[in-house]
Design a protein around this motif. Structure first.
Motif, short mmCIF file in Angstrom:
data_model
loop_
_atom_site.label_atom_id
_atom_site.label_comp_id
_atom_site.label_asym_id
_atom_site.label_seq_id
_atom_site.Cartn_x
_atom_site.Cartn_y
_atom_site.Cartn_z
N GLN A 17 0.96 -1.17 -0.07
CA GLN A 17 -0.11 -0.08 0.11
C GLN A 17 0.91 1.24 0.06
O GLN A 17 0.23 2.22 -0.10
CB GLN A 17 -0.94 -0.10 1.30
CG GLN A 17 -2.12 -1.10 1.01
CD GLN A 17 -2.82 -1.38 2.26
OE1 GLN A 17 -2.71 -2.28 3.01
NE2 GLN A 17 -3.61 -0.37 2.36
N HIS A 133 1.66 -9.23 4.73
CA HIS A 133 0.42 -8.45 4.83
C HIS A 133 -0.33 -8.31 3.49
O HIS A 133 0.09 -7.72 2.67
CB HIS A 133 0.92 -6.91 5.19
CG HIS A 133 -0.24 -5.84 5.54
ND1 HIS A 133 -0.37 -4.94 6.56
CD2 HIS A 133 -1.37 -5.89 4.92
CE1 HIS A 133 -1.37 -4.55 6.72
NE2 HIS A 133 -2.19 -4.84 5.74
N ASN A 178 -1.06 -10.88 8.44
CA ASN A 178 -1.98 -9.73 8.98
C ASN A 178 -3.36 -10.26 8.71
O ASN A 178 -3.58 -11.00 7.91
CB ASN A 178 -1.62 -8.57 7.72
CG ASN A 178 -2.84 -7.43 7.91
OD1 ASN A 178 -2.67 -6.79 8.91
ND2 ASN A 178 -3.36 -7.13 7.16
N GLU A 179 -4.00 -9.82 9.71
CA GLU A 179 -5.63 -10.13 9.70
C GLU A 179 -5.84 -11.51 9.26
O GLU A 179 -6.72 -11.58 8.22
CB GLU A 179 -6.22 -8.83 8.88
CG GLU A 179 -6.25 -7.61 9.53
CD GLU A 179 -7.09 -6.52 8.94
OE1 GLU A 179 -7.32 -6.76 7.79
OE2 GLU A 179 -7.38 -5.65 9.60
N ASN A 329 -14.80 -3.16 7.65
CA ASN A 329 -13.18 -3.48 7.01
C ASN A 329 -13.48 -4.83 6.16
O ASN A 329 -13.98 -5.75 6.77
CB ASN A 329 -12.74 -3.63 8.05
CG ASN A 329 -11.24 -3.84 8.06
OD1 ASN A 329 -10.81 -3.98 6.94
ND2 ASN A 329 -10.45 -4.11 8.84
N GLU A 372 -3.48 -1.59 14.28
CA GLU A 372 -4.05 -0.79 13.25
C GLU A 372 -5.22 -0.05 14.19
O GLU A 372 -5.87 -0.83 14.70
CB GLU A 372 -4.63 -1.49 12.02
CG GLU A 372 -3.58 -1.86 11.39
CD GLU A 372 -3.93 -2.64 10.23
OE1 GLU A 372 -5.13 -2.24 9.44
OE2 GLU A 372 -3.38 -3.68 9.59
N TRP A 420 -3.07 3.21 12.12
CA TRP A 420 -3.00 2.82 10.57
C TRP A 420 -2.57 3.95 9.75
O TRP A 420 -3.32 4.98 9.88
CB TRP A 420 -4.23 1.99 10.05
CG TRP A 420 -4.14 1.56 8.77
CD1 TRP A 420 -4.93 2.33 7.42
CD2 TRP A 420 -3.11 0.76 8.06
NE1 TRP A 420 -4.39 1.56 6.50
CE2 TRP A 420 -3.25 0.71 6.84
CE3 TRP A 420 -2.08 -0.11 8.45
CZ2 TRP A 420 -2.68 -0.08 6.00
CZ3 TRP A 420 -1.53 -0.77 7.86
CH2 TRP A 420 -1.61 -0.62 6.37
N ALA A 428 -6.60 -0.45 1.11
CA ALA A 428 -6.75 -1.96 0.84
C ALA A 428 -8.13 -2.44 0.51
O ALA A 428 -8.21 -3.13 -0.65
CB ALA A 428 -6.40 -2.84 1.95
N GLY A 429 -9.29 -1.96 0.95
CA GLY A 429 -10.62 -2.08 0.39
C GLY A 429 -11.08 -1.54 -1.02
O GLY A 429 -11.45 -2.28 -1.85
N LYS A 435 -9.11 7.90 0.26
CA LYS A 435 -9.29 7.59 1.73
C LYS A 435 -8.01 7.47 2.44
O LYS A 435 -7.12 6.65 2.41
CB LYS A 435 -9.97 6.18 1.58
CG LYS A 435 -10.65 5.59 2.88
CD LYS A 435 -11.18 4.16 2.96
CE LYS A 435 -11.90 3.95 3.96
NZ LYS A 435 -12.03 2.51 4.12
N TYR A 437 -5.57 8.02 5.96
CA TYR A 437 -5.53 7.99 7.36
C TYR A 437 -4.47 8.72 7.99
O TYR A 437 -4.15 8.65 9.17
CB TYR A 437 -5.21 6.38 7.44
CG TYR A 437 -6.42 5.52 7.22
CD1 TYR A 437 -7.22 5.27 8.37
CD2 TYR A 437 -6.66 4.99 6.12
CE1 TYR A 437 -8.49 4.16 8.13
CE2 TYR A 437 -7.66 4.07 6.01
CZ TYR A 437 -8.67 3.71 6.92
OH TYR A 437 -9.51 2.81 6.52
C1 BG6 Z 1 -6.87 -3.44 7.37
C2 BG6 Z 1 -5.57 -3.77 6.79
O1 BG6 Z 1 -7.86 -4.36 7.05
O2 BG6 Z 1 -7.56 -2.33 7.44
C3 BG6 Z 1 -4.98 -2.60 5.80
O3 BG6 Z 1 -4.91 -4.39 7.29
C4 BG6 Z 1 -6.10 -1.68 5.64
O4 BG6 Z 1 -4.26 -3.10 5.06
C5 BG6 Z 1 -7.04 -1.15 6.62
O5 BG6 Z 1 -5.63 -0.49 4.66
C6 BG6 Z 1 -7.81 -0.04 6.45
O6 BG6 Z 1 -8.88 -0.19 5.34
P1 BG6 Z 1 -9.00 0.50 4.06
O7 BG6 Z 1 -10.01 -0.49 2.98
O8 BG6 Z 1 -9.78 1.62 4.31
O9 BG6 Z 1 -7.61 0.64 3.42
#
Ligand code: BG6
Length: 479
Positions: A17, A133, A178-179, A329, A372, A420, A428-429, A435, A437
């Motif tokens: 990412q 990840h 990861n997750e 998520n 995160e 995060w 990622a989504g 978007k 952070y």
């Molecule tokens: C988690 C992941 O699911 O959420 C990250 O480990 C991801 O990789 C983060 O970026 C936030 O989600 P998104 O979809 O807002 O990027």
């Protein structure tokens, strides 16, 4: 009281990412490279639509991302300026083993991360490394079918052994996957799985999960053998489920949903497949191929700590309840009428973090690590180029307060907090850049335009103050 003196404040990113440089330094192609933006993204992430090469019709944001591949010194210097004690990053597997099944690692890739770790140590920043990840060399998918294939355990073991040996003395905190529970919701992203028409997807997902669980235990074993200082954690996309109402059917549903997630870290932390999971798998007709040795290794090599992501709580309801849905998520959840939502529909619930921390600590009695947490929002720089992200500060402040309550009032042991996307990166989504952070703004848009210039947001100064006061100064008054 409050946060312990050695509390690890920091931020988190993932290679795919932020790094970019997808074809530089001898790196091989990976699943994460070929996930496009746009309406087909979800189908690719879930393995319903097979995309194993680039297609000119699409835009692939991970190819260049925010080019941390070349900016990492500048970025780490900014993390240091905020006072980071730790920086969570992930290894791009295909930088180390471009195809995944070679015997000899790619020296340029190994050197790249060594440079990053050394740069971190220059500023007394402790690296916290996610071994994978959402990341799998594409060759392993094309040739072996990703984690559905047992051979992946051996390839992953080789990766881990290489990393633990090379970075001994530079890295001591490791996360294996990861997750890990996201394999159920995003199987191509989480495990390089794609499905043929008519295949029993659940069977494949749980078999792949078993391979990951064995691989995780093997990694824990070798990490400890190579250096007893190593601390290995599991990583869960956490958030306790609330029952939609006090209807016992809703309560039961929430318990079942929680178990759906806990299953993974129950195995990683307690070392056994829990009875409820065995029953659930049998009921679904899922038969996992596993050996006696698998179960022995899982039993003998449990994790040292429990790490997790938390963005929003979740709600579960029985079929009888009349509910509304909202985004969450990687998959939608039921809308909680008591909570506000982010611009992307994720429900904001700081007390939910305290609840989740208590649930996890009660269950495992091992130190927790929040790796995160954060608010994805649209940031618009003002006429001076500054992002006044008070909304992000408000979100983070409330969650840090909740963490403090969990430590002070409830006695939860928490090792650290890495929010995060401490620097803006690709979502990622959705694959979007908008978007965001970060505490650090990156000039890049959804279509890949921009100078990549980095800038400090208001939250940058706020987080610096939070870290300097070890979590005591949470207001903006003194900025
Ligand atoms: C988690 C992941 O699911 O959420 C990250 O480990 C991801 O990789 C983060 O970026 C936030 O989600 P998104 O979809 O807002 O990027």
């Amino acid at each position: 009281m409050g946060f312990p003196d050695n509390f690890l404040w920091g931020g988190a990113t993932a290679a795919n990412q932020c790094e970019g440089g997808y074809n530089q330094g001898g790196r091989g192609l990976a699943n994460v490279d070929v996930i496009p933006t746009g309406p087909d993204r979800r189908a690719v992430i879930t393995g319903k639509r097979k995309m194993l090469n680039f297609d000119d019709e699409y835009f692939y944001p991970a190819k260049d991302a925010i080019d941390m591949y070349t900016h990492f010194k500048e970025d780490i210097a900014l993390f240091a300026e905020m006072g980071f004690k730790t920086y969570r990053l992930s290894i791009a597997w295909s930088r180390i083993f471009p195809n995944g099944d070679e015997e000899v690692p790619n020296e340029e890739g190994l050197q790249f991360y060594q440079d990053i770790f050394q740069e971190c140590h220059k500023f007394n920043i402790e690296p916290l490394v996610t071994i994978t990840h959402f990341d799998c060399p594409i060759h392993l998918i094309k040739e072996y079918g990703g984690w559905r294939n047992r051979k992946m355990i051996g390839f992953y073991e080789k990766l881990c052994r290489t990393l633990f040996t090379r970075y001994q003395g530079l890295v001591k905190y490791w996360l294996t996957f990861n997750e890990i529970n996201m394999i159920l919701h995003a199987p191509f992203l989480g495990a390089g799985l794609t499905f043929e028409h008519g295949e029993n997807e659940e069977q494949i997902k749980y078999q792949a999960a078993h391979h990951e669980l064995v691989a995780s235990a093997i990694a824990t074993k070798i990490a400890h053998e190579i250096d007893p200082q190593n601390q290995v954690g599991c990583m869960l996309a956490a958030a306790s489920y609330y029952p939609y109402s006090c209807n016992p059917k809703d309560v039961w549903e929430s318990k079942q949903s929680d178990r759906g997630n806990y299953f993974f870290i129950d195995v990683q932390s307690r070392g056994v497949y829990p009875p409820y999971a065995r029953k659930m798998l049998a009921k679904k007709g899922i038969k996992i191929e596993q050996t006696k040795e698998d179960l022995e290794i899982i039993k003998a090599h449990t994790v040292d700590f429990i790490s997790f992501s938390y963005y929003a709580s979740r709600v579960a309801a029985s079929e009888d309840s009349n509910v509304q849905k909202t985004e969450g998520n990687l998959f939608p959840t039921i809308k909680n009428p008591y909570l506000e939502s982010s611009e992307w529909g994720w429900q904001i619930d700081p007390l939910g973090l305290r609840i989740t921390m208590n649930d996890l600590y009660d269950r495992y009695q091992k130190p927790l690590f929040i790796v995160e947490n954060g608010l994805g929002a649209v940031d618009i720089p003002d006429e001076n180029g500054i992002v006044n992200d008070d909304y992000r500060i408000a979100y983070l402040r409330a969650h840090i307060k909740a963490m403090k309550d969990a430590i002070d009032e409830d006695g939860v042991v928490l090792l650290g907090y890495t929010s995060w996307g401490c620097i803006d990166l690709v979502s990622a989504g959705t694959g979007e850049m908008k978007k965001r952070y970060g505490y650090i703004y990156v000039d890049r848009d959804n279509e890949g335009r921009g100078t990549l210039e980095r800038g400090r947001k208001k939250s940058f100064y706020w987080y610096k103050q939070v870290i300097a006061s070890n979590g005591e100064k949470l207001s903006c008054n003194e900025l």
